[in-house]
Design an enzyme around this catalytic site. Structure first.
Site, PDB file in Angstrom:
ATOM      1  CD  GLU A 162      -2.914   1.028   2.359  1.00 47.25           C
ATOM      2  OE1 GLU A 162      -3.639   0.012   2.321  1.00 47.25           O
ATOM      3  OE2 GLU A 162      -2.990   1.896   3.248  1.00 47.25           O
ATOM      4  CG  HIS A 176      -7.289   2.736  -0.401  1.00 47.32           C
ATOM      5  ND1 HIS A 176      -7.139   2.654   0.964  1.00 47.32           N
ATOM      6  CD2 HIS A 176      -6.464   1.806  -0.930  1.00 47.32           C
ATOM      7  CE1 HIS A 176      -6.260   1.707   1.249  1.00 47.32           C
ATOM      8  NE2 HIS A 176      -5.832   1.185   0.108  1.00 47.32           N
ATOM      9  N   GLY A 236     -14.274   5.611   5.355  1.00 47.11           N
ATOM     10  CA  GLY A 236     -13.436   6.800   5.327  1.00 47.11           C
ATOM     11  C   GLY A 236     -13.469   7.559   6.641  1.00 47.11           C
ATOM     12  CG  ASP A 237     -10.101   8.149   8.770  1.00 41.86           C
ATOM     13  OD1 ASP A 237     -10.710   7.251   9.372  1.00 41.86           O
ATOM     14  OD2 ASP A 237      -8.907   8.056   8.416  1.00 41.86           O
ATOM     15  CG  HIS A 275     -13.662   1.159  13.139  1.00 43.07           C
ATOM     16  ND1 HIS A 275     -13.984   2.409  13.628  1.00 43.07           N
ATOM     17  CD2 HIS A 275     -13.346   1.339  11.833  1.00 43.07           C
ATOM     18  CE1 HIS A 275     -13.874   3.304  12.665  1.00 43.07           C
ATOM     19  NE2 HIS A 275     -13.490   2.675  11.558  1.00 43.07           N
TER      20      HIS A 275
END
Length: 292
Positions: free
Chosen positions: A18, A78, A109-110, A153
């Site tokens: 990545e 992504h 997503g953030d 998470h």
């Protein structure tokens, strides 16, 4: 180009790497040098992240196209729900497909900078499973990866709820699960067992981030709810003023961690390279994956 759905067949082992979109021409040059080094080890794909708030959404597609055209290696883009309507998400997917991208890493997503909690856009999506379902509806042949969290998470109420969320993503059509970084293999083993018990039977790929800088990994683990083993943290603290020693400790730990995972039969390992090649090169060679 190979799709995620075609990887991790019985008896195979697939590396993946990545990277993230750089913010300068110098960063681009360093990234392409890194790719030249790491692609020699024949990763199954290289994934490219999608900046906070969708800030690099077009750049992600551009870099994935470069990876495929220049380096002849499958790319995985992504893709997040952040600040986009359904129509905008479909348009982005269309652009990715037209660029020849066959794989998507589907993530919620953030939240954008300045926003403490995730708030979906008007006419947008709230959860990653909805994004997976959208991809499957409009681009059914896309390979789809999703995120899993061995240590839960950060936004999840508890591990049970987090696992139920993961199952929804898989049931919506995900081909494989790629885990958040972790440093204690027992966390991964427990997570994998819980996945099986919950009826999640797709490939589960451990995500590994080699430690190269103590301060950096402290910041990253704090953000993603991952923990450093006490002994490893102690070793790194003891050399906090010695960059070379930090690198050596981190790489040696990653080699041991990866070898244990391989011996345990994982179908692949996903490496968070942070756009740098030295640590991954050392690890690949130590594990017997030699450059061609």
């Amino acid at each position: 180009m190979t799709r995620i759905s075609e990887l991790y067949q019985s008896g195979t082992f697939d590396l993946s790497v990545e990277i993230f979109p750089p913010k300068s021409e110098k960063g681009d040059a360093n990234l392409f040098k890194t790719l030249e080094e790491l692609i020699g080890y024949q990763p199954a794909f290289v994934s490219c992240t999608y900046g906070a708030g969708g800030s690099t959404s077009k750049r992600t597609i551009e870099l994935c196209k470069i990876i495929q055209d220049r380096f002849q290696t499958p790319a995985t883009a992504h893709f997040t729900c952040v600040v986009s309507t359904r129509e905008e998400l479909i348009e982005w997917l269309k652009n990715a497909s037209e660029a020849g991208i066959n794989n998507i890493m589907a993530l919620r997503g953030d939240p954008p900078e300045g926003q403490e909690t995730f708030i979906p856009a008007d006419g947008g999506l709230r959860y990653a499973n909805e994004l997976v379902a959208l991809i499957r509806e409009h681009f059914p042949k896309m390979g789809i990866g999703v995120a899993g969290y061995p240590e839960v998470h950060p936004d999840a109420v508890d591990a049970k709820t987090d696992l139920a969320n993961l199952k929804r993503k898989v049931d919506a059509g995900a081909d494989a699960v790629y885990t958040q970084l972790f440093f204690n293999n027992s966390c991964f083993h427990d997570f994998r067992e819980r996945c099986v018990q919950a009826g999640i039977h797709c490939p589960i790929i451990p995500g590994i981030m080699p430690i190269t800088e103590f301060k950096r990994i402290q910041r990253i683990t704090a953000m993603c709810n991952s923990t450093l083993p006490v002994e490893l943290k102690g070793k790194l603290e003891s050399v906090k003023d010695d960059a070379t020693a930090q690198f050596e400790i981190g790489v040696e730990y990653a080699i041991k961690q990866c070898q244990e995972l391989i011996d345990d039969g994982v179908p692949g390992i996903h490496f968070y390279a942070l756009n740098r090649s030295p640590a991954c090169k050392r690890i690949f060679e130590a594990l017997g994956f030699h450059k061609r």
